[in-house]
Design a protein around this motif. Structure first.
Motif, PDB file in Angstrom:
ATOM      1  N   ARG A   1     -14.534 -38.476  -3.071  1.00 32.43           N
ATOM      2  CA  ARG A   1     -14.032 -37.171  -3.532  1.00 32.43           C
ATOM      3  C   ARG A   1     -15.184 -36.201  -3.751  1.00 32.43           C
ATOM      4  NH1 ARG A   1     -12.589 -37.457  -9.565  1.00 32.43           N
ATOM      5  NH2 ARG A   1     -14.888 -37.500  -9.528  1.00 32.43           N
ATOM      6  N   ASP A   2     -16.200 -36.666  -4.435  1.00 30.29           N
ATOM      7  CA  ASP A   2     -17.348 -35.795  -4.711  1.00 30.29           C
ATOM      8  C   ASP A   2     -18.134 -35.483  -3.441  1.00 30.29           C
ATOM      9  OD1 ASP A   2     -16.574 -35.916  -7.345  1.00 30.29           O
ATOM     10  OD2 ASP A   2     -18.033 -37.472  -7.884  1.00 30.29           O
ATOM     11  N   THR A   3     -18.178 -36.454  -2.528  1.00 28.31           N
ATOM     12  CA  THR A   3     -18.900 -36.250  -1.273  1.00 28.31           C
ATOM     13  C   THR A   3     -18.238 -35.182  -0.414  1.00 28.31           C
ATOM     14  OG1 THR A   3     -19.666 -38.547  -1.267  1.00 28.31           O
ATOM     15  CG2 THR A   3     -19.697 -37.385   0.838  1.00 28.31           C
ATOM     16  N   TYR A   4     -16.906 -35.206  -0.355  1.00 31.35           N
ATOM     17  CA  TYR A   4     -16.177 -34.288   0.514  1.00 31.35           C
ATOM     18  C   TYR A   4     -15.754 -33.007  -0.193  1.00 31.35           C
ATOM     19  CZ  TYR A   4     -15.785 -37.854   4.165  1.00 31.35           C
ATOM     20  OH  TYR A   4     -16.056 -38.771   5.145  1.00 31.35           O
ATOM     21  N   SER A   5     -16.076 -32.867  -1.469  1.00 30.78           N
ATOM     22  CA  SER A   5     -15.607 -31.705  -2.223  1.00 30.78           C
ATOM     23  C   SER A   5     -16.204 -30.397  -1.718  1.00 30.78           C
ATOM     24  CB  SER A   5     -15.923 -31.870  -3.714  1.00 30.78           C
ATOM     25  OG  SER A   5     -17.326 -31.977  -3.917  1.00 30.78           O
ATOM     26  N   SER A   6     -17.291 -30.484  -0.950  1.00 29.91           N
ATOM     27  CA  SER A   6     -17.890 -29.270  -0.382  1.00 29.91           C
ATOM     28  C   SER A   6     -17.197 -28.832   0.894  1.00 29.91           C
ATOM     29  CB  SER A   6     -19.382 -29.498  -0.100  1.00 29.91           C
ATOM     30  OG  SER A   6     -19.553 -30.557   0.823  1.00 29.91           O
ATOM     31  N   ASP A   7     -16.243 -29.664   1.397  1.00 26.50           N
ATOM     32  CA  ASP A   7     -15.490 -29.278   2.583  1.00 26.50           C
ATOM     33  C   ASP A   7     -14.600 -28.080   2.266  1.00 26.50           C
ATOM     34  OD1 ASP A   7     -16.654 -31.404   3.746  1.00 26.50           O
ATOM     35  OD2 ASP A   7     -14.814 -32.440   4.321  1.00 26.50           O
ATOM     36  N   ASP A   8     -14.108 -27.440   3.320  1.00 26.94           N
ATOM     37  CA  ASP A   8     -13.247 -26.277   3.126  1.00 26.94           C
ATOM     38  C   ASP A   8     -12.004 -26.622   2.301  1.00 26.94           C
ATOM     39  OD1 ASP A   8     -14.953 -24.672   4.529  1.00 26.94           O
ATOM     40  OD2 ASP A   8     -13.938 -24.978   6.443  1.00 26.94           O
ATOM     41  N   ALA A   9     -11.401 -27.761   2.561  1.00 27.31           N
ATOM     42  CA  ALA A   9     -10.197 -28.159   1.837  1.00 27.31           C
ATOM     43  C   ALA A   9     -10.139 -29.679   1.759  1.00 27.31           C
ATOM     44  CB  ALA A   9      -8.951 -27.620   2.525  1.00 27.31           C
ATOM     45  N   LEU A  10      -9.870 -30.203   0.563  1.00 30.44           N
ATOM     46  CA  LEU A  10      -9.788 -31.647   0.350  1.00 30.44           C
ATOM     47  C   LEU A  10      -8.504 -31.965  -0.404  1.00 30.44           C
ATOM     48  CD1 LEU A  10     -10.987 -34.542   0.320  1.00 30.44           C
ATOM     49  CD2 LEU A  10     -12.086 -33.935  -1.847  1.00 30.44           C
TER      50      LEU A  10
END
Length: 506
Positions: free
Chosen positions: A63-72
């Motif tokens: 979750r923290d790794t992908y939280s910088s993606d446009d939408a999670l």
């Protein structure tokens, strides 16, 4: 202004206008760039951070790794309240506490969410800090949906439509009466209705979140829904404990029906976390199989709830010199020594002649060494009452024919048994495989009455096993303490304590 200059002005204006307009296609999706990530789980069954499994701390790491993606988006596909001692000793509250630290966007009901009864499940669902959705679970009297049927979630300008589906096998795979005044409806019809609704909502992607599975020949599976209903982009599945990547079963054991939908499922017990990447219609669905060294709030919550239960369950009740096999594919397809031992334990703890227990009741094995109370609850985590039934030999014969018809399908209705020897012909018609049943060395009398001990799940027709349901039953105890007391009375379990060879092939 000359014609060349006018042409340039018109072109620039046209480009500006095109950049300002979002073109909607006939299905409600846009021509703009759409990308997002979904992290998903299913069938965690109160397994929070097992050795070797990814676990919930890995989920929050991702979750923290992908939280910088446009939408999670973070999604669960059911069966999280029941399945280990941590569930049964807290009526699922431990799972609620753990999952509330993750940041889920939504979940759906699994069949085992009802094991504590509808009222308890509704209480747990209200304690979650994220919503539950389902499009094919309704109240019997009003036909109104128990939960919201769908949700449109918008993040970073991306609109994703989610709807939920529950297997209709819940009617037989949970204890009769535990669903209260609710029933399931046809999943395919619900899916077709939801696709139309979500297209009208103008979403960028349609995601079904289902607890259907892909391996049940008697009930509609997720690939059957996707084969029949077009317009579902992604189907996040649960129930059959199947590991899938990019729309295919990882071990190749099941060939799915063709569709344009990518079906994703993580297996079970938080062994893996599902990671779906959507990029302008291109979909990647992978399993994250590593274990992250993450000591965040989720990890701390797990340690706290496990310690609370472990303290109550740390009492040693006995030991075993041998491995007692309770693996899923074993207890649902063949006679096992754990099945033999546990049915003996229940039979000898009651004044009965025959014991039958469904393979789906068994959830783990017992390793050689000390046996503590927690491990007994891990084998039988489903809060079942032990019942005796006076039934004719004909019903017992039919019940064993039913069991043997399930052999090879890893169906939870397959029976482990004690007090009789069953001879069968694997080449015979699937519903008529029994050749002989002997009780106390004598051929069973179909007209005589025998005292059968089993669990309330079977007495009430669980797994479609209805052969004892028409006969009066008497509750005589609860299976976990009954088995624990039996183990304690034995002290140490040895190879010689278990008599096998109860299921004999001609």
């Amino acid at each position: 202004m000359d014609n060349r200059k006018l042409l340039v002005v018109l072109c620039v204006a046209g480009i500006a206008l095109a950049a300002a307009v979002v073109i909607i296609n006939p299905f409600g999706q846009t021509s703009r760039d759409v990308s997002f990530t979904i992290l998903h789980t299913n069938d965690s069954h109160c397994h929070y951070d097992d050795d070797g499994a990814a676990g919930f701390p890995t989920l929050t790491y991702l979750r923290d790794t992908y939280s910088s993606d446009d939408a999670l988006f973070i999604i669960d596909a059911g069966d999280f309240l029941q399945g280990s001692s941590y569930g049964i000793m807290t009526l699922g509250k431990a799972s609620v506490e753990v999952m509330n630290t993750v940041g889920y966007d939504l979940t759906i009901p699994g069949n085992h969410e009802f094991d504590y009864g509808l009222d308890e499940y509704m209480t747990r669902s209200h304690e979650l800090n994220f919503p539950t959705i389902c499009a094919n679970l309704v109240y019997k009297d009003t036909k109104q949906s128990v939960f919201p049927e769908y949700m449109v979630l918008e993040k970073c300008g991306v609109k994703v439509g989610f709807f939920g589906l529950l297997t209709t096998s819940v009617e037989t795979s949970t204890i009769a009466g535990s669903m209260g005044n609710t029933e399931t409806t046809d999943p395919a019809a619900a899916a077709e209705r939801m696709v139309k609704v979500l297209k009208d909502e103008g979403v960028d992607c349609i995601v079904a979140v289902g607890h259907l599975g892909v391996d049940d020949p008697d009930y509609m599976t997720s690939d059957e829904v996707c084969n029949q209903v077009s317009g579902i982009d992604i189907f996040i599945d649960g129930h059959s404990h199947t590991e899938m990547e990019d729309g295919k079963v990882c071990d190749g054991s099941i060939e799915l029906l063709p569709s344009d939908t990518v079906i994703a499922s993580t297996g079970c017990y938080m062994k893996n976390v599902g990671v779906i990447k959507y990029d302008n219609g291109n979909i990647s669905a992978k399993l994250y199989r590593e274990k992250a060294d993450n000591k965040d709030e989720t990890y701390q919550t797990i340690k706290r709830v496990e310690a609370d239960v472990d303290e109550r369950l740390s009492k040693q009740v006995g030991k075993t010199e041998i491995f007692l096999n309770g693996e899923r594919d074993a207890v649902r397809n063949e006679e096992t020594n754990l099945g033999d031992f546990m049915t003996d334990a229940v039979l000898r703890s009651t004044d009965s002649t025959i014991c039958v227990l469904n393979g789906g009741l068994f959830r783990t094995s017992l390793e050689p060494g000390d046996i503590i109370l927690k491990e007994v609850y891990d084998v039988f985590p489903f809060l079942n009452f032990v019942c005796t039934v006076d039934a004719p030999g004909s019903a017992i014969w039919d019940m064993m024919d039913f069991s043997l018809s399930l052999m090879g399908h890893s169906n939870g209705g397959y029976l482990q048994f004690s007090g009789m020897t069953v001879t069968y012909d694997p080449q015979a018609d699937a519903s008529h495989r029994v050749v002989s049943i002997k009780v106390d060395g004598k051929e069973i009398d179909k007209e005589a009455t025998y005292k059968v001990v089993t669990i309330d799940f079977i007495v009430k027709g669980g797994d479609g096993n209805t052969f004892l349901s028409s006969y009066p039953s008497k509750t005589v105890g609860v299976i976990e303490p009954m088995v624990a007391n039996y183990i304690e009375s034995m002290g140490t379990i040895t190879e010689g304590d278990i008599e096998g060879g109860r299921l004999v092939q001609v």
